[in-house]
Design a protein around this motif. Structure first.
Motif, PDB file in Angstrom:
ATOM      1  N   UNK A  76     -45.289  45.407 100.534  1.00 24.27           N
ATOM      2  CA  UNK A  76     -44.367  45.218 101.796  1.00 24.27           C
ATOM      3  C   UNK A  76     -43.520  46.618 101.792  1.00 24.27           C
ATOM      4  N   UNK A  77     -44.239  47.658 101.688  1.00 23.86           N
ATOM      5  CA  UNK A  77     -43.724  49.064 101.703  1.00 23.86           C
ATOM      6  C   UNK A  77     -44.290  50.028 102.926  1.00 23.86           C
ATOM      7  N   UNK A  78     -43.913  51.246 103.132  1.00 27.18           N
ATOM      8  CA  UNK A  78     -44.486  51.998 104.043  1.00 27.18           C
ATOM      9  C   UNK A  78     -45.895  52.325 103.504  1.00 27.18           C
ATOM     10  N   UNK A  79     -46.759  52.515 104.525  1.00 27.39           N
ATOM     11  CA  UNK A  79     -48.047  52.903 104.157  1.00 27.39           C
ATOM     12  C   UNK A  79     -48.007  54.393 103.664  1.00 27.39           C
ATOM     13  N   UNK A  80     -48.593  54.736 102.825  1.00 26.49           N
ATOM     14  CA  UNK A  80     -48.949  55.929 102.406  1.00 26.49           C
ATOM     15  C   UNK A  80     -49.612  57.111 103.405  1.00 26.49           C
ATOM     16  N   UNK A  81     -48.931  58.271 103.627  1.00 28.08           N
ATOM     17  CA  UNK A  81     -49.441  58.854 104.801  1.00 28.08           C
ATOM     18  C   UNK A  81     -50.719  59.840 104.152  1.00 28.08           C
ATOM     19  N   UNK A  82     -51.727  60.038 105.083  1.00 26.34           N
ATOM     20  CA  UNK A  82     -52.997  60.611 104.633  1.00 26.34           C
ATOM     21  C   UNK A  82     -53.516  59.993 103.417  1.00 26.34           C
ATOM     22  N   UNK A  88     -54.541  56.435 100.500  1.00 26.85           N
ATOM     23  CA  UNK A  88     -54.492  54.955 100.401  1.00 26.85           C
ATOM     24  C   UNK A  88     -53.345  54.333  99.991  1.00 26.85           C
ATOM     25  N   UNK A  89     -53.210  53.087 100.162  1.00 19.25           N
ATOM     26  CA  UNK A  89     -52.160  52.213  99.381  1.00 19.25           C
ATOM     27  C   UNK A  89     -50.915  52.522 100.148  1.00 19.25           C
ATOM     28  N   UNK A  90     -49.773  52.257  99.443  1.00 18.13           N
ATOM     29  CA  UNK A  90     -48.443  52.032  99.938  1.00 18.13           C
ATOM     30  C   UNK A  90     -47.724  53.394  99.384  1.00 18.13           C
ATOM     31  N   UNK A  91     -46.825  53.802 100.085  1.00 18.84           N
ATOM     32  CA  UNK A  91     -45.982  54.940  99.632  1.00 18.84           C
ATOM     33  C   UNK A  91     -44.821  54.334  98.796  1.00 18.84           C
ATOM     34  N   UNK A  92     -44.914  54.536  97.375  1.00 21.18           N
ATOM     35  CA  UNK A  92     -44.167  53.852  96.236  1.00 21.18           C
ATOM     36  C   UNK A  92     -42.678  54.556  96.260  1.00 21.18           C
ATOM     37  N   UNK A  93     -42.737  55.595  97.012  1.00 26.18           N
ATOM     38  CA  UNK A  93     -41.031  56.269  97.146  1.00 26.18           C
ATOM     39  C   UNK A  93     -40.434  55.397  97.765  1.00 26.18           C
ATOM     40  N   UNK A  94     -39.024  55.353  97.469  1.00 29.25           N
ATOM     41  CA  UNK A  94     -38.179  54.495  98.210  1.00 29.25           C
ATOM     42  C   UNK A  94     -36.697  55.566  98.408  1.00 29.25           C
ATOM     43  N   UNK A  95     -36.577  55.641  99.676  1.00 33.10           N
ATOM     44  CA  UNK A  95     -35.240  56.590  99.891  1.00 33.10           C
ATOM     45  C   UNK A  95     -34.187  55.581  99.868  1.00 33.10           C
ATOM     46  N   UNK A  96     -32.951  56.342  99.696  1.00 34.91           N
ATOM     47  CA  UNK A  96     -31.661  55.600  99.709  1.00 34.91           C
ATOM     48  C   UNK A  96     -31.357  54.431 101.141  1.00 34.91           C
ATOM     49  N   UNK A 133     -36.868  63.762  99.638  1.00 33.83           N
ATOM     50  CA  UNK A 133     -37.842  63.988  98.863  1.00 33.83           C
ATOM     51  C   UNK A 133     -39.283  63.063  99.037  1.00 33.83           C
ATOM     52  N   UNK A 134     -38.781  61.946  99.543  1.00 36.13           N
ATOM     53  CA  UNK A 134     -39.812  61.151  99.972  1.00 36.13           C
ATOM     54  C   UNK A 134     -40.793  61.721 101.157  1.00 36.13           C
ATOM     55  N   UNK A 135     -40.086  62.190 101.942  1.00 37.65           N
ATOM     56  CA  UNK A 135     -40.976  62.829 103.019  1.00 37.65           C
ATOM     57  C   UNK A 135     -41.866  64.104 102.871  1.00 37.65           C
ATOM     58  N   UNK A 136     -41.202  65.167 102.072  1.00 35.10           N
ATOM     59  CA  UNK A 136     -42.008  66.200 101.510  1.00 35.10           C
ATOM     60  C   UNK A 136     -42.935  66.006 100.606  1.00 35.10           C
ATOM     61  N   UNK A 137     -42.623  65.048  99.546  1.00 39.42           N
ATOM     62  CA  UNK A 137     -43.276  64.983  98.362  1.00 39.42           C
ATOM     63  C   UNK A 137     -44.665  64.364  98.778  1.00 39.42           C
ATOM     64  N   UNK A 138     -44.420  63.154  99.536  1.00 39.15           N
ATOM     65  CA  UNK A 138     -45.446  62.288  99.895  1.00 39.15           C
ATOM     66  C   UNK A 138     -46.584  63.028 100.553  1.00 39.15           C
ATOM     67  N   UNK A 139     -46.276  64.252 101.301  1.00 39.11           N
ATOM     68  CA  UNK A 139     -47.118  64.970 102.183  1.00 39.11           C
ATOM     69  C   UNK A 139     -48.173  65.667 101.135  1.00 39.11           C
ATOM     70  N   UNK A 140     -47.763  66.125 100.006  1.00 36.90           N
ATOM     71  CA  UNK A 140     -48.331  67.013  98.949  1.00 36.90           C
ATOM     72  C   UNK A 140     -48.963  66.104  98.005  1.00 36.90           C
TER      73      UNK A 140
END
Length: 449
Positions: free
Chosen positions: A261-267, A269-277, A223-230
């Motif tokens: 200290x999280x992954x950068x948000x793809x495409x 601004x800011x960080x990717x707030x979603x954390x995967x297991x 979900x982190x991968x495909x939701x973040x893209x949208x």
């Protein structure tokens, strides 16, 4: 705690003066909260408070169950012919399946039901920390089960200033389902209903377990991968947490790590707030899996299995249920015992508060529906706790809270309700405050037999 001791003495002295047990079956019981101070004054968005969100969602479920009850009777309960056993079975089966379908799918509607209240509980904790937000499951805004309008900087400051508050904001959502189950299980035990909410209690228990099941699996990574893209490139348009429970485990096991200290948000601004297991440490993964197992305790409720009360004799009955709730310091396990003994409605609750390595305990005592006159009824509820301050520290907070409710019947089935609630420092489910607080509430109550 001197005031709590005085209230405890008053509680026990008042038991002997309760009035006759109410044997009626109620079609509808509403509690409409109008004012809740100081939250309606201090929250950045003013309305609703955490308690108002709980009551509004409970009221809409009440109205929905009334509609299902009426529809079932219209279809299967004849006015002139004999109401046979077969028709009774069909009516009961229809009502249960209809209510189960409604709570499963209707709870996601962008109106004050389950998911809406879930998001409001998140917002309340953020709000008392001066962080404004919007409910993404509210039809004037949008319909996607999010809390948005929060910037990365807001969350970064909150974690650095008070990580317990950030952790509480994550788990407050699932606490809404757990608290609603407690409210239903206790209040509908004291006041018999024409249609019991067995399906709603089952759904809420399943919802919490299913959220843990999702969070403690590779699904959260996908979900982190495909939701973040949208998602929207603007951080304030994105959900403040992503998967609540993986974010909770991640930040709970790394309280010193900066929020950014999280992954950068793809495409964007800011960080990717979603954390995967898979991003959790091995220790955090094991902990989250264990919490998933503990969440099964929410299914230990006889009302789920159509046992709404257990008779002890002609004049007494009881029920019991277990509850698991994730907290900012770890978790809370509770055994709740609502009891009717002769003319008295009272509640006993036993708690175990656990962080990573230590435990504390708590006690609830409640006296409900104490009739002081023909028009006035009161409730008195006391909570005592010795709970961890945080996930890793052995230090504990000893404290408690009280709640006094009064309902004065002004006309027919309508009452004015007034509540005063006070608490010391510590966590209490249903309060967004971890600090000490005194609140007052004013509203209306309606009961239809």
């Amino acid at each position: 705690m001197k005031n709590s001791i005085v209230l405890l003495i008053a509680f026990w002295l008042s038991i002997g003066y309760a009035t006759a047990q109410d044997s009626a079956r109620y079609q509808l019981r509403l509690s409409v909260p109008i004012i809740d101070l100081p939250q309606n004054k201090d929250l950045p968005y003013s309305y609703p408070s955490m308690n108002q969100a709980l009551e509004f969602s409970a009221d809409l479920y009440e109205l929905s169950y009334l509609g299902i009850d009426k529809l079932g009777n219209a279809l299967f309960k004849p006015r002139k012919k004999e109401y046979t056993r077969g028709r009774k079975i069909l009516n009961g089966a229809f009502k249960y399946l209809a209510s189960l379908g409604f709570v499963k799918y209707g709870s996601e509607l962008p109106i004050p039901l389950g998911v809406w209240a879930h998001e409001e509980f998140h917002r309340a904790v953020l709000g008392v920390n001066d962080i404004d937000s919007k409910n993404g499951n509210w039809f004037p805004h949008r319909w996607d089960g999010t809390v948005y309008g929060v910037g990365d900087q807001d969350l970064s400051i909150l974690k650095s200033k008070d990580p317990s508050q950030l952790l509480y904001s994550y788990v407050a959502g699932v606490q809404s389902e757990i608290l609603l189950n407690r409210k239903i299980s206790v209040q509908d035990f004291y006041k018999k209903r024409t249609l019991a909410k067995n399906a709603l209690i089952l759904y809420n228990a399943w919802y919490v377990w299913d959220y843990f099941k999702f969070s403690a699996s590779s699904q959260s990574d996908s979900v982190k991968v495909w939701v973040s893209k949208n998602e929207n490139p603007d951080p304030k348009e994105r959900d403040f947490a992503g998967a609540d429970l993986t974010a909770w485990a991640y930040d709970m096991f790394s309280p010193e790590k900066p929020y950014t200290d999280r992954d950068k948000f793809p495409n964007g601004e800011g960080v990717n707030r979603r954390i995967g297991y898979s991003e959790l440490s091995e220790e955090a993964q094991k902990y989250l899996l264990n919490q998933k197992k503990l969440s099964l305790l929410n299914f230990v409720n006889p009302a789920i299995f159509f046992i709404n009360r257990i008779p002890l004799g002609k004049h007494s009955s009881f029920n019991f249920f277990l509850q698991y709730a994730p907290t900012h310091f770890g978790n809370n396990l509770a055994l709740m015992l609502p009891v009717q003994y002769r003319n008295t409605d009272f509640l006993i609750g036993l708690h175990r508060f656990s962080n990573f390595k230590s435990q504390g305990y708590g006690l609830d005592l409640g006296l409900y529906n104490r009739q002081l006159s023909k028009r006035l009824k009161t409730d008195v509820v006391l909570h005592f706790w010795d709970q961890p301050t945080s996930f890793y520290k052995d230090k504990k907070i000893t404290g408690g809270s009280f709640q006094i409710d009064g309902r004065y019947r002004v006309a027919g089935n309508v009452s004015i309700s007034l509540s005063v609630v006070g608490k010391t420092k510590g966590w209490e489910m249903g309060s967004p405050y971890l600090k000490s607080n005194v609140s007052s509430r004013l509203g209306l109550a309606y009961a239809l037999k």
